[in-house]
Write a protein that holds these residues in place. Structure first.
Motif, short mmCIF file in Angstrom:
data_model
loop_
_atom_site.label_atom_id
_atom_site.label_comp_id
_atom_site.label_asym_id
_atom_site.label_seq_id
_atom_site.Cartn_x
_atom_site.Cartn_y
_atom_site.Cartn_z
N GLY A 41 -0.89 29.90 71.05
CA GLY A 41 -1.96 30.80 71.47
C GLY A 41 -3.29 30.54 70.81
N ASN A 42 -4.23 31.40 71.17
CA ASN A 42 -5.61 31.28 70.72
C ASN A 42 -6.31 32.57 71.17
N PRO A 43 -7.01 33.27 70.29
CA PRO A 43 -7.63 34.54 70.68
C PRO A 43 -8.61 34.41 71.84
N ALA A 44 -9.34 33.29 71.89
CA ALA A 44 -10.32 33.12 72.97
C ALA A 44 -9.63 33.01 74.33
N TRP A 45 -8.47 32.32 74.36
CA TRP A 45 -7.74 32.22 75.64
C TRP A 45 -7.26 33.61 76.04
N GLU A 46 -6.69 34.31 75.08
CA GLU A 46 -6.13 35.64 75.38
C GLU A 46 -7.21 36.57 75.92
N GLU A 47 -8.40 36.44 75.36
CA GLU A 47 -9.48 37.35 75.74
C GLU A 47 -10.01 37.05 77.13
N SER A 48 -10.14 35.78 77.48
CA SER A 48 -10.84 35.52 78.74
C SER A 48 -9.98 34.96 79.87
N ILE A 49 -8.75 34.52 79.58
CA ILE A 49 -7.95 33.95 80.67
C ILE A 49 -6.82 34.92 81.05
N GLU A 50 -6.77 35.26 82.33
CA GLU A 50 -5.74 36.21 82.78
C GLU A 50 -4.46 35.50 83.20
N GLU A 51 -4.61 34.31 83.78
CA GLU A 51 -3.41 33.62 84.28
C GLU A 51 -3.49 32.12 84.04
N VAL A 52 -2.40 31.59 83.51
CA VAL A 52 -2.20 30.14 83.45
C VAL A 52 -1.02 29.84 84.37
N ARG A 53 -1.28 28.98 85.34
CA ARG A 53 -0.25 28.68 86.34
C ARG A 53 0.13 27.19 86.25
N PHE A 54 1.39 26.92 86.09
CA PHE A 54 1.85 25.54 86.15
C PHE A 54 2.33 25.27 87.58
N VAL A 55 1.74 24.26 88.19
CA VAL A 55 2.05 23.95 89.59
C VAL A 55 2.77 22.63 89.62
N LEU A 56 4.06 22.69 89.92
CA LEU A 56 4.92 21.51 89.87
C LEU A 56 5.21 21.04 91.29
N PHE A 57 5.27 19.73 91.41
CA PHE A 57 5.28 19.13 92.74
C PHE A 57 6.63 19.21 93.42
#
Ligand code: AR6
Length: 176
Positions: A143-159
């Protein structure tokens, strides 16, 4: 920050940003890089050429990331990152950790609240997909506080579904 793992095509995601598994030239290639440039059209290449003529004259180093506008894609940004190439002896996990971290930092910098990642280095660059998934999971868990604060979703898109299963295992997602 929600983490989602889906099977699909990264050029068809509704996230603010998508990550491109590029090469140092930033001028396109095969795999997901080729698909992204095809879908984005010539504006994306023009943005990349501009970087090569200005701030990135020697190209983008392995483990770094840079954001450009996304041309015709449905996203606002493409974040280009260069994964380590197993076939060229680039076997250090820290290089892949850096790709994920730098890409998320770039997302924060441009204000993207959702980001889609492909399986960086798990194709032409020859890394074991399970190792890529493990490193992705560990990097996000750290983690990282800046990511937590400004990013709502991280999506891994697998083929394909088998790659999706590898990522689900690494992230501890239970399948119904
Ligand atoms: N959406 C999601 N994933 C995809 C897509 C897509 N449209 N197309 C391919 N993948 P690769 P690398 C998957 O080879 O290993 C390029 O030539 C693919 O199945 O695209 O980092 C660059 O210019 C695999 O699981 O990237 C570099 O030279 C994953 O994306 C080099 O390839 C990554 O495979 C980078 O190699």
């Amino acid at each position: 920050m929600e983490i989602r793992i889906v099977t699909g095509d990264i050029t068809r995601q509704d996230t603010d940003a998508i990550v491109n598994a590029a090469n140092s030239s930033l001028l396109g290639g095969g795999g997901v890089d080729g698909a992204i440039h095809r879908a984005a059209g010539p504006d994306l290449l023009a943005h990349c050429r501009k970087l090569r003529e200005t701030t990135l004259r020697d190209g983008l180093p392995v483990g770094k990331a840079v954001a450009t506008p996304a041309g015709r894609l449905p996203n606002d940004w493409v974040i280009h990152t260069v994964g380590p190439n197993w076939h060229q002896g680039q076997h250090e996990p820290r290089l892949l950790v850096s790709c994920f971290r730098e890409s998320l930092d770039a997302a924060v910098a441009v204000g993207a609240r959702s980001v889609a990642f492909p399986a960086i280095s798990a194709g032409i660059y020859g890394w074991d997909p399970a190792e890529v998934a493990r490193i992705a999971a560990e990097t996000l868990a750290a983690g990282n506080p800046a990511w937590e604060e400004s990013i709502e979703e991280v999506r891994f898109v697998l083929f394909n579904p088998s790659l999706t299963a590898v990522f689900e295992d690494a992230f501890g997602v239970s399948r119904a």
